[in-house]
Enzyme design. Structure first.
Site, mmCIF file in Angstrom:
data_model
loop_
_atom_site.group_PDB
_atom_site.id
_atom_site.type_symbol
_atom_site.label_atom_id
_atom_site.label_comp_id
_atom_site.label_asym_id
_atom_site.label_seq_id
_atom_site.Cartn_x
_atom_site.Cartn_y
_atom_site.Cartn_z
ATOM 1 N N LYS A 39 5.850 -47.164 -50.674
ATOM 2 C CA LYS A 39 5.537 -45.917 -51.383
ATOM 3 C C LYS A 39 4.041 -45.752 -51.574
ATOM 4 O O LYS A 39 3.250 -46.712 -51.498
ATOM 5 C CB LYS A 39 6.246 -45.870 -52.737
ATOM 6 C CG LYS A 39 5.984 -47.063 -53.667
ATOM 7 C CD LYS A 39 4.753 -46.953 -54.521
ATOM 8 C CE LYS A 39 4.549 -48.141 -55.458
ATOM 9 N NZ LYS A 39 3.232 -48.153 -56.118
ATOM 10 N N ASP A 47 9.278 -50.800 -59.542
ATOM 11 C CA ASP A 47 9.249 -50.098 -58.256
ATOM 12 C C ASP A 47 10.546 -50.220 -57.461
ATOM 13 O O ASP A 47 10.758 -49.486 -56.497
ATOM 14 C CB ASP A 47 8.096 -50.628 -57.390
ATOM 15 C CG ASP A 47 6.736 -50.138 -57.862
ATOM 16 O OD1 ASP A 47 6.690 -49.175 -58.640
ATOM 17 O OD2 ASP A 47 5.722 -50.723 -57.441
#
Length: 320
Positions: free
Chosen positions: A20, A154
């Site tokens: 990401k 995350d």
């Protein structure tokens, strides 16, 4: 366990999950619990980790790195024991699965280690999905997301993918309806920046400068508007990362990388998360490929990617 005529038959489930980019990252003050509240927009990009989970007759969890990894494995320090996030993910799945076997995890590394892109979290997300299928656990995505949250802020996002707003310590995720493609060039480094060190440096800089910040409670709506429309020019004006100054303090060469990128056609650049990966925004896929090629002439490792992309997915499921 799979059996054929009373014989153990190994099975391999292969899954992938994306890294990401933090399109925005607002960081609050140090909290009494040692964490920081954040308000961030996460964008899953087309750089994937893969995990092949193979059932074994021998109980326990083992981990190895695939020779197909694009990272130079000699230059990275990746634990292959219970300190590995994929190992932890398999252990959690084994605890909640009625038919768990021993398992070997082979990880194909493509996302930079300690690069601010959530590579370890992608490994964990892919492992959760692969072990769920391998052991026929039958967990829903929501149930997997709850397990993912136990592994780190995350991990749920790598499971979810797409675009999302993260609040709290990044674990309070809300999907964002932003599906238009944006194009980026990721400039990776041959070193890592441990996330705790970057946060500590930010706290030190703020204290030295007498800066007081409020707890972030929302992201800039202009960022979501730009992502929904795929308007790279508008997005370039609202990119923000509070950790960037701390990352540059620890690794001053990041300032040069940002400058080179913007001098060669990037609309804007930002350190991704805690760094040291730099994300450069480009007009379109052709511009991104051209920018990456130019940066490679400077000896930089540059990859053209796009986002958003889906979260963790099963790639194959075979008996061996």
């Amino acid at each position: 366990m799979n059996a054929l005529a009373g014989r153990f038959v190994p099975r391999t489930v292969r899954a992938k999950a994306p890294g990401k980019v933090n399109v925005s990252l607002d960081v609050g003050p140090l909290r009494p619990d040692g964490y920081h509240s954040v308000a961030s927009v996460y964008l899953a990009v087309s750089l994937y980790e893969e995990v092949a989970a193979t059932s074994t007759e021998t109980p326990g969890i083992t981990v190895s790195l695939s020779p197909d990894s694009t990272l130079d494995l000699d230059d990275v320090d990746i634990p292959l024991d219970q300190n590995n996030l994929a190992y932890k993910a398999a252990a959690i799945m084994a605890d909640v699965s009625e038919h768990a076997t021993g398992v070997h995890l082979e990880i194909t590394k493509r996302v930079p280690v300690a690069g601010g892109m959530g590579g370890g979290s992608a490994d964990a997300a892919a492992t959760l999905l692969a072990c769920d299928a391998l052991w026929n656990s039958g967990l829903s995505r929501e149930e997997l997301a709850h397990l993912a949250a136990e592994l780190g802020a995350d991990v749920p996002f790598s499971l979810l993918g797409g675009t999302a707003v993260g609040l709290g310590v990044g674990d309070e995720l809300s999907p964002a309806l932003a599906k238009a493609q944006t194009d980026w060039v990721l400039v990776t480094a041959d070193y890592g920046l441990p996330t705790p060190d970057v946060y500590r440096t930010l706290d030190r800089l703020r204290t030295a400068e007498g800066i007081d910040v409020a707890e972030p409670t929302a992201v800039d709506p202009q960022i979501l508007t730009a992502l929904r429309s795929g308007d790279a020019e508008a997005l370039s004006r609202v990119l923000v990362n509070d950790l960037q100054r701390a990352s540059i303090e620890l690794a001053p060469s990041l300032r040069d990388t940002l400058g080179i990128g913007e001098a060669h056609g990037a609309i804007a650049g930002i350190v991704s998360g805690s760094g040291p990966t730099v994300a450069l925004l480009a007009d379109d896929p052709v511009a991104a490929e051209g920018l990456a090629e130019n940066l490679r002439r400077y000896g930089l490792t540059a990859l053209a990617v796009h986002g958003p992309v889906p979260g963790a997915r099963i790639m194959s499921d075979i008996l061996l």
